[in-house]
Design an enzyme around this catalytic site. Structure first.
Site, short mmCIF file in Angstrom:
data_model
loop_
_atom_site.label_atom_id
_atom_site.label_comp_id
_atom_site.label_asym_id
_atom_site.label_seq_id
_atom_site.Cartn_x
_atom_site.Cartn_y
_atom_site.Cartn_z
N ARG A 77 7.90 12.49 7.13
CA ARG A 77 7.27 12.03 5.88
C ARG A 77 6.07 12.93 5.58
O ARG A 77 5.19 13.08 6.41
CB ARG A 77 6.82 10.57 6.04
CG ARG A 77 6.05 10.03 4.87
CD ARG A 77 5.72 8.54 5.08
NE ARG A 77 4.97 8.02 3.96
CZ ARG A 77 3.66 7.78 3.96
NH1 ARG A 77 2.94 7.99 5.05
NH2 ARG A 77 3.06 7.32 2.89
N HIS A 121 -0.76 11.50 -2.28
CA HIS A 121 -1.51 11.01 -1.11
C HIS A 121 -2.95 11.48 -1.29
O HIS A 121 -3.47 12.27 -0.50
CB HIS A 121 -0.87 11.52 0.18
CG HIS A 121 -1.29 10.79 1.43
ND1 HIS A 121 -0.39 10.24 2.31
CD2 HIS A 121 -2.51 10.51 1.95
CE1 HIS A 121 -1.04 9.68 3.33
NE2 HIS A 121 -2.34 9.84 3.12
N GLU A 166 -0.71 4.20 -0.48
CA GLU A 166 -1.90 3.36 -0.31
C GLU A 166 -2.82 3.36 -1.53
O GLU A 166 -3.98 3.82 -1.46
CB GLU A 166 -2.68 3.79 0.94
CG GLU A 166 -1.90 3.67 2.22
CD GLU A 166 -2.73 4.04 3.47
OE1 GLU A 166 -3.89 4.41 3.33
OE2 GLU A 166 -2.18 3.95 4.57
N ASN A 295 2.17 0.57 5.62
CA ASN A 295 1.32 1.23 6.61
C ASN A 295 0.47 0.17 7.30
O ASN A 295 -0.20 -0.61 6.63
CB ASN A 295 0.40 2.25 5.94
CG ASN A 295 1.17 3.43 5.33
OD1 ASN A 295 2.37 3.55 5.55
ND2 ASN A 295 0.49 4.27 4.60
N TYR A 297 -2.17 -0.64 10.76
CA TYR A 297 -2.92 -0.18 11.93
C TYR A 297 -3.57 -1.34 12.68
O TYR A 297 -3.58 -1.38 13.90
CB TYR A 297 -4.00 0.83 11.52
CG TYR A 297 -3.41 2.12 11.02
CD1 TYR A 297 -3.17 3.18 11.88
CD2 TYR A 297 -3.04 2.27 9.68
CE1 TYR A 297 -2.59 4.36 11.44
CE2 TYR A 297 -2.47 3.45 9.23
CZ TYR A 297 -2.24 4.48 10.11
OH TYR A 297 -1.65 5.65 9.67
N GLU A 372 3.70 4.29 8.17
CA GLU A 372 2.62 4.79 9.03
C GLU A 372 2.25 3.73 10.05
O GLU A 372 2.09 2.56 9.70
CB GLU A 372 1.34 5.09 8.23
CG GLU A 372 1.36 6.35 7.43
CD GLU A 372 0.04 6.58 6.70
OE1 GLU A 372 -1.02 6.11 7.19
OE2 GLU A 372 0.08 7.21 5.64
O1 IFM Z 1 -5.04 9.30 7.92
C1 IFM Z 1 -4.78 8.14 7.19
C2 IFM Z 1 -3.68 8.38 6.18
O2 IFM Z 1 -3.98 9.44 5.33
C3 IFM Z 1 -3.47 7.16 5.33
N1 IFM Z 1 -3.29 5.99 6.16
C4 IFM Z 1 -4.22 5.76 7.23
C5 IFM Z 1 -4.35 7.00 8.07
C6 IFM Z 1 -5.32 6.75 9.25
O3 IFM Z 1 -6.56 6.36 8.77
#
Ligand code: IFM
Length: 469
Positions: A77, A121, A166, A295, A297, A372
């Site tokens: 990606r 992006h 995002e 995405n 985290y 992500e």
């Molecule tokens: O590095 C970023 C990415 O560009 C977008 N999503 C979160 C990642 C980590 O912070």
């Protein structure tokens, strides 16, 4: 040994974005983006880092694709830099810029790697920011014209298309807290940006539908917040719902139901009358798409009480005193105990399961891709042959891939998973202080060294699953 197998055809891969890895910001006629400008604002980026060189991927792309093949990655990606294709954000295509992506896609296909292309992006051409950026409608219209140029060139070879990555970050980190480019701190403007980013998506979908074969997949990638109440207290439940509104439903409802949520309109009514939403916009925005990129985290824990434990992630929640969550005054993000990555983000794979299950339940018939997921850990090359041990990253990935498996078991329609990131790279306001890569990058020499996690991921992909225990 029991293996948690993934469905046949599940797409594994790694992700990057243009500004974070390409470098070569003046090569081939590329114009400046808002990030080129923002990086020069004193104090905006830790260590004064810029994307000027980054991973030098623009020049090293062929070697990087060979590396992806060595790592056994079935999917990749990446994003296109709008200012490479249209240096000022409008007008005819810059042929040298387009040719780069042409070569990249060909190199991927020659190695049997499926490209997943993102059109935006975060690297808006600076000229468009000078004309109002995402606060003005014309930027969405320009995005459609840019999409047309890219689609006409790559439609014959790229099957997986994502419009915007995002939009929460572009709108709220870019225009509310000002932590990201263009560094504006104005809640009203951030809501205009939300709408024009969504309109850009909708207009791009129209273009893609006419330019791509029916077999192509069109999607958008969000970073939905898994907003958990800090306690069962109704005040905290209401606070979490409010964050869910401004972080998630403000995007999901227009995209999938053709309306902005009433509660978000109400909590932001003192900031704007939303008159920038014109008749017909929501029909454009809600045109059906083929998949949703997710995405993830870390989750956030939200409290509605004014006092209590320490706030979490102050850089993201509030930057320079301005919150990234308009209409949420008085709410606080609570720092929950537990292990954290170098970003100081709590590690909680169960948040990913809950998020995927909720999205699948709320959006029946919409396949999901984890576009992500990953962790920043500093793991330098060791003395003995440069081997890089990053068990912490492996553990993070293992936990989250299991979480995806759990979500599928619970009925979520998840079709793929991409690790963030292929390479250590430019981490926006954190500069080069954070390393998310499966592959270490020596920024002095450009040398790439695959980490232990890259070898581990290769085994997992070959097995299309991981041990249950
Ligand atoms: O590095 C970023 C990415 O560009 C977008 N999503 C979160 C990642 C980590 O912070």
């Amino acid at each position: 040994m029991t293996v948690l197998e993934f469905p046949p055809g599940f797409l594994w891969g790694a992700a990057t974005s243009a500004y974070q890895i390409e470098g070569a910001v003046a090569a081939g006629g590329r114009g400046p983006s808002i990030w080129d400008t923002f990086c020069r604002v004193p104090g905006a980026v830790i260590g004064g880092g810029t994307g000027d060189i980054a991973c030098d991927h623009y020049r090293r792309y062929a070697d990087d694709v060979a590396l992806m093949a060595d790592l056994g990655l079935p999917g990749y990606r990446f994003s296109i830099a709008w200012p490479r294709v249209q240096p000022g954000g409008s007008g005819p295509a810059n042929s040298a810029g387009l040719a780069f992506y042409d070569r990249l896609v060909d190199a991927l296909l020659e190695r049997g790697i499926t490209p997943m292309l993102t059109l935006y992006h975060w690297d808006l051409p600076q000229q468009l920011q000078d004309d109002g950026g995402w606060t003005v409608r014309s930027t969405a219209e320009r995005f459609a014209a840019y999409t047309e140029i890219v689609a006409r060139r790559l439609a014959d070879r790229v099957r997986l298309w994502t419009t915007v990555n995002e939009p929460w970050c572009s709108a709220f980190l870019g225009y509310a807290s000002g932590m990201h480019a263009p560094g504006i701190r104005d809640h009203r403007q951030s809501l205009q940006a939300v709408h024009h980013l969504l309109l850009a998506h909708g207009l791009a979908v129209q273009v893609l539908r006419s330019a791509l074969p029916a077999s192509a997949q069109v999607s958008i990638t969000l970073n939905p917040h898994q907003a958990d109440p800090a306690s069962a207290d109704p005040v905290d439940l209401a606070a979490a719902y409010r964050v869910d509104g401004i972080a998630n439903r403000i995007f999901l409802d227009p995209l999938f139901h053709g309306r902005y949520p009433d509660d978000v309109l109400a909590t932001t009514a003192h900031l704007t009358d939303w008159s920038f939403v014109r008749d017909g916009d929501l029909e454009v925005i809600s045109a059906p798409i083929d998949a949703l990129g997710v995405n993830y985290y870390t989750p956030v824990s939200v409290s509605g009480r004014a006092t209590g434990p320490e706030a979490a992630d102050p850089t993201e929640e509030k930057h320079g005193g301005v919150s990234a969550f308009p209409g949420c005054d008085g709410l606080r993000m609570i720092k929950q105990p537990g292990r954290r990555t170098d970003m100081d983000w709590l590690i909680d794979p169960s948040g990913l399961t809950r998020l995927l299950v909720r999205l699948s339940r709320d959006l029946p018939g919409v396949p999901l891709f984890v576009t992500e997921n990953g962790a920043a850990y500093h793991a330098p090359p060791g003395a003995n042959g440069g081997r890089i041990r990053d068990e912490a990253r492996i553990e993070y990935l293992r936990g989250h891939i299991r979480a995806v498996h759990d979500a599928i078991r619970l009925g979520a329609d998840v079709r793929g998973y991409f690790v963030w990131s292929l390479l250590d790279n430019f981490e926006w306001a954190w500069g080069y202080s954070q390393r998310f890569g499966l592959v270490y990058v020596d920024y002095e020499t450009g040398e790439r060294i695959p980490k232990q996690s890259a070898a581990w991921l290769r085994g997992l992909i070959e097995a299309n699953g991981l041990p249950a225990a």
